[in-house]
Design an enzyme around this catalytic site. Structure first.
Site, short mmCIF file in Angstrom:
data_model
loop_
_atom_site.label_atom_id
_atom_site.label_comp_id
_atom_site.label_asym_id
_atom_site.label_seq_id
_atom_site.Cartn_x
_atom_site.Cartn_y
_atom_site.Cartn_z
N TRP A 48 -36.51 -22.79 87.63
CA TRP A 48 -37.52 -21.73 87.47
C TRP A 48 -36.88 -20.35 87.34
CZ3 TRP A 48 -42.88 -20.69 87.74
CH2 TRP A 48 -43.22 -19.37 88.10
N ASP A 59 -38.99 -12.68 87.30
CA ASP A 59 -38.60 -11.32 86.91
C ASP A 59 -37.13 -11.10 86.54
OD1 ASP A 59 -40.99 -11.25 88.25
OD2 ASP A 59 -40.35 -9.84 89.77
N TRP A 107 -41.96 -21.95 91.28
CA TRP A 107 -41.48 -20.88 92.16
C TRP A 107 -41.14 -21.47 93.53
CZ3 TRP A 107 -42.61 -18.17 96.64
CH2 TRP A 107 -42.07 -16.88 96.75
N PHE A 126 -36.03 -11.26 96.81
CA PHE A 126 -36.96 -10.86 95.76
C PHE A 126 -36.30 -9.84 94.83
CE2 PHE A 126 -41.51 -12.00 97.38
CZ PHE A 126 -41.12 -13.32 97.57
N GLU A 150 -46.16 -3.67 91.40
CA GLU A 150 -44.87 -4.35 91.56
C GLU A 150 -43.87 -3.80 90.53
OE1 GLU A 150 -45.85 -8.70 93.17
OE2 GLU A 150 -46.18 -8.58 91.03
N TRP A 200 -48.34 -14.80 85.45
CA TRP A 200 -48.46 -15.55 86.71
C TRP A 200 -49.66 -16.50 86.72
CZ3 TRP A 200 -44.95 -16.61 90.04
CH2 TRP A 200 -43.93 -15.70 90.32
C1 FRU Z 1 -43.26 -10.00 90.44
C2 FRU Z 1 -42.88 -10.45 91.82
C3 FRU Z 1 -42.13 -9.36 92.55
C4 FRU Z 1 -41.34 -10.12 93.56
C5 FRU Z 1 -40.99 -11.37 92.81
C6 FRU Z 1 -40.88 -12.60 93.65
O1 FRU Z 1 -43.38 -11.01 89.50
O2 FRU Z 1 -44.05 -10.85 92.52
O3 FRU Z 1 -42.96 -8.37 93.10
O4 FRU Z 1 -40.22 -9.42 93.98
O5 FRU Z 1 -41.99 -11.55 91.82
O6 FRU Z 1 -40.35 -13.67 92.95
#
Ligand code: FRU
Length: 498
Positions: free
Chosen positions: A36, A39, A63, A98, A223, A305
């Site tokens: 997977w 970002d 994820w 993250f 984000e 998402w």
């Molecule tokens: C955005 C997000 C970020 C986070 C990451 C986690 O797509 O939700 O805010 O750091 O993905 O994988």
């Protein structure tokens, strides 16, 4: 030094990554080594080379506990795979490493700043994630998390800021050698804000100011921010969650937002306009870098998402990056065009000029799934055509349609018959501005995606498609009669050495 958790990920990707044949991947879009990807992280130059890290769960196509995967490129199109850079192996990041950014330190080492997530129970006994910012330092291959982690936590938030949503530091080094970071945060009104931090050395950080806040206007949590100068203005980009649709500008769910304004140390950021970044179906969490030649280049996760569960059965990789785009401003709006390096991979030019289109036609030499095609459409005379359709990735059963309606000034992407048997969102419409009655569409195909750039980058729209590769026909059709020029190139990556 690599932890057991990181070593396990590196061993896994080294063993199973090579099982995935190149033909099962896009030709020039970045994909995970295995498993997977979400970002883009740490998109930056280090020692003259472009590095791209990414949110990574190697062990499945879903994820999971976030690692950082690692790629390098010389031309933004061919990607060299490097071993995973970070793994969730400390208390402060045990629930995931993250998103974050990267910058070169004055001593020549590379600094990664990311969000460490730790899971705990709240007062009601429910699990919640607490987020703090952490640093790792390395040589472009191996990274060491610093002992002072986390370097920013709840105590560094402005009043009302929530440590449950405090993430995605994007860092850069200023001309004076000091560092800045922009970080997303949820404020007391339940929606997002972008915070600016400052550091002399990349390790000790302090809060400067809130750059902008959502105030429940553009979605909720903001984000993955980025903040950069562009053509005399200052641009703040972010990816809001839980957007509400506004006309054809913003759509429901996770979106992208580009705020254009001015920045001064006294005034802070003064926002002048707001627009979406990509008007298609799959584009999120963009991040930019400044290339050594001064170009501002943006890359994003080419996915949405809300549709991540709709994927081909048993796929061994999932998630890909967009084509990197060169950014500029024109008439107060963001202009995005494919990186110019793409042109060096063009081969087999096919040109057709002044072709009248009324029924559905195809043209000699115009087909394929890895290509760069520009279509210019205009009326044949005073009478206007009502609509124009370009069908790509087409066979008897499948097609993805780009439809233009000159009377409405809209383009619609439609992948309903793209081959994915799931009932997810498959269409999106957006406004365009025809020039002198002419519409120019540049369409980039790369096996499992299409990206459309309207009128030299005034709008960009991306979509992932899972159509079988044999579906490679392209047709053109008009309601009424339209005049069309087509210039099409195949894109060939195997014919040149990396
Ligand atoms: C955005 C997000 C970020 C986070 C990451 C986690 O797509 O939700 O805010 O750091 O993905 O994988």
């Amino acid at each position: 030094m690599s932890s057991d958790v990181l070593q396990k990920a590196r061993d896994f990707e080294a063993q199973y990554g090579p099982h995935i044949p190149d033909q099962e991947r896009p030709a020039f879009h970045a994909t995970p080594t295995i498993g997977w990807m979400n970002d883009p992280n740490g998109f930056s130059f280090y020692k003259g080379e472009c590095h791209l890290f990414y949110q990574y769960h190697p062990y499945s196509n879903e994820w999971g506990p976030m690692h950082w995967g690692h790629l390098k490129t010389r031309d933004f199109l061919r990607w060299e795979r490097l071993p995973a850079a970070l793994a969730p192996d400390q208390d402060y990041d045990s629930a995931g490493c993250f998103s974050g950014g990267a910058a070169e330190l004055p001593d020549g080492r590379q600094l990664l700043m990311y969000t460490g997530v730790q899971r705990s129970r709240n007062a009601d006994g429910f699990l919640q994630d607490v987020q703090a910012q952490c640093v790792a330092i390395g040589d472009g291959l191996n990274y060491e998390k610093v002992l002072s982690n986390p370097v920013l936590d709840a105590g560094d938030l402005p009043k009302g800021g929530s440590a449950i949503d405090f993430r995605d530091p994007k860092i850069w080094r200023e001309a004076d050698g000091t560092f800045r970071a922009v970080i997303g945060n949820r404020t007391a009104d339940g929606s997002g804000a972008i915070l600016l931090y400052h550091s002399e050395d990349g390790l000790k950080w302090e809060f400067v100011r809130t750059l902008d806040r959502c105030c429940n206007q553009y979605g909720k949590m903001w984000e993955c921010p980025d903040f950069f100068p562009l053509d005399g203005k200052q641009v703040l980009i972010t990816s809001p969650q839980d957007m509400k649709p506004v006309g054809l500008e913003f759509h429901a769910g996770n979106g992208t937002l580009c705020l254009i304004g001015d920045y001064g140390p006294e005034t802070g950021f003064v926002r002048q306009s707001a627009q979406a970044i990509d008007y298609g179906l799959d584009f999120y969490a963009p991040q930019t870098l400044e290339a050594p030649d001064g170009r501002r280049i943006m890359i994003a996760w080419m996915q949405n998402w809300d549709t991540v569960n709709a994927k081909p059965c048993n796929c061994r990789w999932f998630g890909q990056m967009s084509l990197p785009r060169e950014l500029s401003l024109k008439d107060g709006r963001l202009i995005q065009n494919p990186v110019r390096e793409l042109e060096t991979y063009r081969t087999r030019r096919v040109v057709h000029q002044n072709i009248p289109v009324c029924g559905e036609i195809n043209l000699p030499g115009v087909r394929g799934r890895v290509l760069d095609m520009t279509v210019t459409i205009r009326p044949t005379g005073p009478e206007r055509y009502r609509w124009f359709r370009i069908r790509v990735a087409k066979d008897g059963e499948h097609e993805t349609i780009i439809r233009y309606r000159p009377d409405q000034g809209t383009i619609k992407l439609d992948r309903i018959r793209g081959g994915l048997p799931r009932d997810i969102v498959h269409t999106r419409s957006f406004l365009v501005r025809p020039r002198d009655g002419e519409m120019k569409l540049r369409v980039i195909l790369d096996r499992c995606s299409l990206e459309v750039f309207a009128n030299d980058g005034e709008q960009a729209a991306s979509a992932v498609i899972y159509t079988r590769q044999e579906a490679d026909a392209i047709t053109f059709e008009a309601g009424g009669t339209a005049m069309m020029d087509v210039e099409k190139y195949d894109l060939a990556f195997d014919e040149q050495e990396v």
